[in-house]
Write an enzyme that holds these catalytic residues in place. Sequence first.
Site, PDB file in Angstrom:
ATOM      1  N   HIS A 182      32.907  30.707  24.748  1.00 17.78           N
ATOM      2  CA  HIS A 182      32.323  31.862  24.062  1.00 17.78           C
ATOM      3  C   HIS A 182      30.806  31.816  24.096  1.00 17.78           C
ATOM      4  O   HIS A 182      30.141  32.837  24.239  1.00 17.78           O
ATOM      5  CB  HIS A 182      32.814  31.899  22.612  1.00 17.78           C
ATOM      6  CG  HIS A 182      34.185  32.494  22.510  1.00 17.78           C
ATOM      7  ND1 HIS A 182      35.096  32.142  21.559  1.00 17.78           N
ATOM      8  CD2 HIS A 182      34.791  33.419  23.275  1.00 17.78           C
ATOM      9  CE1 HIS A 182      36.196  32.840  21.733  1.00 17.78           C
ATOM     10  NE2 HIS A 182      36.042  33.620  22.767  1.00 17.78           N
ATOM     11  N   GLU A 421      46.215  38.879  46.268  1.00 21.14           N
ATOM     12  CA  GLU A 421      45.626  37.611  45.831  1.00 21.14           C
ATOM     13  C   GLU A 421      46.571  36.443  46.050  1.00 21.14           C
ATOM     14  O   GLU A 421      46.191  35.288  45.894  1.00 21.14           O
ATOM     15  CB  GLU A 421      45.183  37.694  44.366  1.00 21.14           C
ATOM     16  CG  GLU A 421      46.224  38.202  43.408  1.00 21.14           C
ATOM     17  CD  GLU A 421      45.683  38.448  41.996  1.00 21.14           C
ATOM     18  OE1 GLU A 421      44.569  38.025  41.675  1.00 21.14           O
ATOM     19  OE2 GLU A 421      46.416  39.080  41.197  1.00 21.14           O
ATOM     20  N   ASN A 442      39.217  35.681  43.853  1.00 19.23           N
ATOM     21  CA  ASN A 442      39.215  34.460  43.036  1.00 19.23           C
ATOM     22  C   ASN A 442      40.532  33.711  43.216  1.00 19.23           C
ATOM     23  O   ASN A 442      40.566  32.513  43.520  1.00 19.23           O
ATOM     24  CB  ASN A 442      39.042  34.793  41.545  1.00 19.23           C
ATOM     25  CG  ASN A 442      37.804  35.610  41.266  1.00 19.23           C
ATOM     26  OD1 ASN A 442      36.852  35.562  42.044  1.00 19.23           O
ATOM     27  ND2 ASN A 442      37.799  36.366  40.197  1.00 19.23           N
ATOM     28  N   CYS A 490      37.861  42.976  44.593  1.00 20.92           N
ATOM     29  CA  CYS A 490      37.390  42.989  43.203  1.00 20.92           C
ATOM     30  C   CYS A 490      37.230  41.600  42.594  1.00 20.92           C
ATOM     31  O   CYS A 490      37.014  41.486  41.393  1.00 20.92           O
ATOM     32  CB  CYS A 490      38.300  43.852  42.330  1.00 20.92           C
ATOM     33  SG  CYS A 490      39.973  43.231  42.215  1.00 20.92           S
TER      34      CYS A 490
HETATM   35  C1  PEP Z   1      40.858  37.727  41.354  1.00 20.08           C
HETATM   36  O1  PEP Z   1      41.773  36.904  41.305  1.00 20.08           O
HETATM   37  O2  PEP Z   1      39.965  37.722  42.227  1.00 20.08           O
HETATM   38  C2  PEP Z   1      40.776  38.788  40.346  1.00 20.08           C
HETATM   39  C3  PEP Z   1      39.972  39.823  40.475  1.00 20.08           C
HETATM   40  O3  PEP Z   1      41.546  38.659  39.243  1.00 20.08           O
HETATM   41  P1  PEP Z   1      41.253  37.631  38.040  1.00 20.08           P
HETATM   42  O4  PEP Z   1      39.938  36.970  38.313  1.00 20.08           O
HETATM   43  O5  PEP Z   1      41.280  38.460  36.819  1.00 20.08           O
HETATM   44  O6  PEP Z   1      42.425  36.708  38.167  1.00 20.08           O
HETATM   45 MG    MG Z   2      43.486  37.228  40.005  1.00 18.71          MG
END
Ligand code: PEP
Ligand code: MG
Length: 537
Positions: A182, A421, A442, A490
């Site tokens: 946080h 992903e 990610n 994203c």
């Molecule tokens: C990702 O995995 O790149 C993504 C955008 O989702 P999160 O980071 O919320 O898992």
């Molecule tokens: Mg993700």
Amino acid sequence: MAEIRLSGRPASSGFAEGQLYVLPDKRVSRASTGDPALEAKALRDAITSASEALANMAASADGDAVDILGFQVAMLEDDALSEMAFADIAEGKAADVAWRYSMDQEIETYRSADDEYFRARSADLEDIRDTVLDMLSGGLSFAATPPGAILMARDLQPSRFLGMDWSKGGAILLSEGSPTSHVAMLARARGVPMIVGLGDLPRSIHGIALIDGGAGQAILSPDQQSLDQFIARRAEEDTVSARAAKLLLDDAKTKTGEAVTILINVADPVELDAISPALCDGIGLVRTEFLFNDDKNFPDEDAQYRVYRRLVEWASGRPVTIRTLDAGGDKPIKNLTFDGESNPFLGVRGIRLSLLRPDLFRVQLRALARAASHGPIKVMAPMVTIPSELATVRHMMAEEVDSLKARGVAAALPPIGMMVEVPAAALAMDLFDADFFSIGSNDLTQYVTAAGRDIGAVADLADPKHPAVLRLIAMIAAQGKDMQREVSLCGDAGGDPALIPLLLNAGIRCLSMAPSMVARAKLIISETSLSGDVVTP
Ligand code: PEP
Ligand code: MG
């Protein structure tokens, strides 16, 4: 004294130069009354005063600080937290000793959790412990940190952060800590540079320190050459930021003239209050997990509908991509996600969990369908692995739209897309009946490199610049083109200045990123020429 160079995990970017200040440990001086009834009363009163003080602080705070302090008040008001301390007081322990002992046990449980999210919450518990200890010894006592100082500590607690004056600059260096804590969120929101995971910090050091939060680097007692280099780098950075700021509201275009669509990621709609929709072409990812953070109740259809509708209204006609609940992995949700999975990232998360809980999932689908009658909502499923998962989402959404309409409720069938992903989905995209795709770099990176996104020791391996990840991204872009479906990206790579040229050269033309990254991204795009090295699948 020779300079000391430290490197850790970036938690909040920015440059700072200031005097080092080692935060002293909290000390409590209080004499026990020796009477268990009076000691119990002292603790009860201290807990009440602490929760009032935190609630007051929340009332004058804004943004994330309100939720963080609210979370602490809720924890303090939960009797389970003080049960053990009151039992020890009944056995003859002093109020402060019993409270500290029981909280230290609790903190240790959090600190040794496998999951970084839980480890990061240990600082909140320390905060609660110390606020109550303060109240037991007469009132809140924040260490008088000199404004503009470079604070060094093992970890830092949110209320301590909020009690400090950051208006003169300053930065935070933590030997432990986490970028997902946080206090890291608060530091990012206030623009205070912060580095975590620095390991043992020298405690007897004085003088100045130079901090590059984004690079995770600190120089203590710098020599003249380091100081000159730092000043030059900071000046360069300021110039780049000023150039980037001028492009904030422009359309993004590469140096060679290709248009790039810029979308934003939204983790909490309050972020939107301070920004204009004109800086983007729409919302590429709404992480709806923020709606499920109240551990007592999940939001009902009306509550969700109101939030989704507000997003559509903010976007003023631009597309709004809302991701269905992505609980699990690094985003556990109390009373919903599975405890004790040996590897939560490979377990029941994202759409897997939603399909196991149609009772909750259908509520979200109905709210989305109702909001879609007000503007261009796109619905995106996370962690899709096999085509039948997406087909089930599509089928359920169609059923909910029909039943809403049959009841005379305004609803529209939104486009249904998916995150790419999971490598299995990336490699077999043509099998999925998706209206659009968005790459979650990610998770894709962690699954391709077999290196957990929350494990500091393998952070170097979880690198989206790995040729395997970039080739896979290029394959996804090419496959999307073949299927005539939009492909965006994203994950965090989408706003990373070092990654943007590589992603554009891999064929990506739509990037979704945190709003704070947009100006810099537009500048990088404008400097990228697509005639260079092309990443091929
Ligand atoms: C990702 O995995 O790149 C993504 C955008 O989702 P999160 O980071 O919320 O898992
Ligand atoms: Mg993700």
